[in-house]
Design an enzyme around this catalytic site. Structure first.
Site, PDB file in Angstrom:
ATOM      1  N   ASP A  51     -86.976 -87.650  58.440  1.00  0.00           N
ATOM      2  CA  ASP A  51     -87.563 -86.439  59.010  1.00  0.00           C
ATOM      3  C   ASP A  51     -87.574 -86.504  60.530  1.00  0.00           C
ATOM      4  O   ASP A  51     -88.314 -87.292  61.120  1.00  0.00           O
ATOM      5  CB  ASP A  51     -88.991 -86.262  58.486  1.00  0.00           C
ATOM      6  CG  ASP A  51     -89.597 -84.921  58.869  1.00  0.00           C
ATOM      7  OD1 ASP A  51     -88.841 -84.027  59.291  1.00  0.00           O
ATOM      8  OD2 ASP A  51     -90.820 -84.761  58.743  1.00  0.00           O
ATOM      9  N   ASP A  64     -84.062 -79.652  62.907  1.00  0.00           N
ATOM     10  CA  ASP A  64     -84.915 -80.336  61.933  1.00  0.00           C
ATOM     11  C   ASP A  64     -84.111 -80.810  60.738  1.00  0.00           C
ATOM     12  O   ASP A  64     -83.425 -80.024  60.083  1.00  0.00           O
ATOM     13  CB  ASP A  64     -86.018 -79.367  61.482  1.00  0.00           C
ATOM     14  CG  ASP A  64     -87.076 -80.032  60.619  1.00  0.00           C
ATOM     15  OD1 ASP A  64     -87.105 -81.273  60.560  1.00  0.00           O
ATOM     16  OD2 ASP A  64     -87.867 -79.305  60.001  1.00  0.00           O
TER      17      ASP A  64
END
Length: 496
Positions: free
Chosen positions: A98, A347
């Site tokens: 992440d 992201d």
């Protein structure tokens, strides 16, 4: 047709005799673990993925009202995001990769997960019990800057008081023996409580040796709500994996990149690993030396600092071209203001790209003008998948306009491959109706500007990043994109 996918990276927490300063670049394989039963249909898979994307994106805009607790938006769907796995004293651990968070944490024994039934069902992620801490793991002190970072930069004096360090010891800065108190993280539809520890980790290289990282800081969670899987945070914070590598070896920690294999939810395309690259390397020189050809160079755009969400990789977006028509982005996507509003976040943990309502509406209108004029709108498919617009095209040919993302900076434009923004599949394959070919735009509506206040204005999801090497140049504060054949890049990188 794949029903789920996850990328697994193999690490090992063990001991060896090679130190981190001996290497400038690491090439690590991201491999795939597929679940054949997680989703019952293509509609189910896409609906789950689109729902997790919008929930993760909107969660970020509610954090401003709860800033007394550290917040992080984690992936919500085990079928739509990338994971890493490593071992702790020969105990396997799987984590989400992440770039939108800045901490490495995982469940530890004893571990209680509330409302976790089915969260990672039918995947390998929850098939093994949480690990036990090794005997060499030590608690982080309340005086540590890492402790302050985990508690939203709360002063160490406050943290040591919470840890019951006596007042006279706080005044004389003599609280080293008192551990950092538990911290709280909230995300999507769950939360966790964890403690910080330090231990040595070693990363297996392509040769028989291992690469040691001493005093690596991570969170150990004994209680979680609706989240049984940990996270490998690659964000801009001091506790992230790249930041910790940078303190030991700037060559490894100041830049990383990944190249996600284009899959279109098709398991046949996931047979080769997707490379994760830690450190700097000259791809063009490597490619010329191995294959005698040149590859596209990187297109860069500068990172924007976000005062409210400092761990995000924010960049500016000037507009989007649909075919020959360039649609300007609203002003708040080009910068981040003092309250943390605006910009676009690159992201790895969000699947589909999220756009503000005004820009999304203009993109859809142009798509409808070009595609909708000659193809039937598939409204039922839109309801079933959460994507829009969708079209039937029974003649098996559909003219889809090109999509170009224009980032802030001279020449900072990225042309998306068609498969990255227009998903084509067969509908009606359940035997209940005629099979029809369908195509859906894979960009989503993130909400209007008022709803987006206090957080990023848009997110570039990992689905739109497929087929690109995406580089995070932390030293020069920029993000770069270059088209690659990601399925073959791993072999190229590992050839002498």
């Amino acid at each position: 047709m794949a029903t789920s996918y996850a990328l697994l990276l193999c690490f090992s927490l063990c001991f060896s005799h090679i130190f981190i300063t001996t290497s400038r670049t690491l090439f690590l394989p991201l491999t795939h673990s597929l679940s054949k039963t997680q989703f019952t249909s293509t509609h189910h898979l896409i609906k789950s993925t689109s729902t997790s994307s919008i929930t993760r994106f909107r969660r970020r805009h509610h954090q401003k009202n709860t800033h007394n607790h550290r917040q992080v938006s984690l992936p919500l769907s085990p079928g739509s995001d990338y994971t890493l796995s490593f071992t702790l004293d020969s105990q396997p651990i799987s984590l989400y990769l992440d770039t939108g968070s800045d901490l490495v944490w995982f469940p530890c024994q004893p571990f209680e997960c509330i409302l976790c039934e089915g969260k990672a069902e039918n995947t390998s992620l929850a098939s093994t019990p949480p690990p036990k801490l090794s005997k060499t793991a030590t608690p982080v002190s309340c005086k540590s800057s890492a402790c302050s970072a985990a508690h939203s930069n709360l002063p160490s004096s406050d943290l040591c008081a919470i840890s019951n360090c006596p007042l006279e010891s706080i005044e004389t800065s003599d609280c080293q023996k008192h551990s950092c108190p538990q911290f709280y993280y909230a995300y999507g539809d769950g939360s966790l409580i964890a403690r910080l520890y330090r231990d040595s980790i070693s990363i297996p290289l392509s040769n028989p040796t291992n690469l040691i990282v001493n005093n690596f800081t991570f969170g150990c969670a004994h209680t979680a709500l609706a989240e049984p899987i940990g996270v490998a945070g690659f964000g801009r914070g001091v506790l992230s994996l790249p930041a910790q590598l940078a303190t030991l070896s700037p060559q490894l920690g100041n830049q990383f990149s990944y190249c996600l294999v284009s899959h279109s939810f098709d398991s046949d395309r996931l047979s080769r690993p997707s490379p994760l690259i830690l450190g700097r390397y000259d791809h063009d020189e490597k490619e010329r030396r191995v294959n005698g050809v040149n590859k596209p160079r990187f297109v860069y755009t500068s990172m924007l600092d976000n005062p409210e969400h400092p761990y995000f990789y924010c960049v500016g977006l000037e507009g989007i071209s649909i075919g020959r028509k360039k649609i300007p982005a609203p002003g708040f996507l080009r910068k981040v203001d003092g309250e943390g509003s605006g910009g676009l976040v690159v992201d790895s943990g969000t699947t589909f790209t999220m756009l503000p309502a005004s820009l999304y509406g203009s993109v859809v209108a142009e798509f409808e003008n070009r595609v909708g004029r000659v193809n039937e709108r598939a409204r039922v498919i839109e309801e079933d998948t959460g994507l829009s617009p969708c079209y039937y095209f029974d003649n098996n040919v559909v003219n889809v306009p090109s999509v170009v993302l224009h980032f802030v900076g001279n020449g900072s434009s990225v042309v998306l491959p068609r498969r990255n923004y227009f998903y084509e599949f067969l509908d009606g394959g359940d035997g209940k109706g005629k099979k029809r070919k369908v195509g859906c735009l894979m960009l989503m509506n993130g909400g209007d500007e008022a709803e987006l206040s206090g957080g990023p204005g848009a997110t570039l999801g990992n689905y739109q990043q497929q087929g690109f090497e995406v580089v995070y140049d932390l030293e020069n504060k920029r993000v770069g994109f270059a088209r690659r054949q990601c399925a073959s890049l791993w072999e190229t990188l590992n050839q002498d």
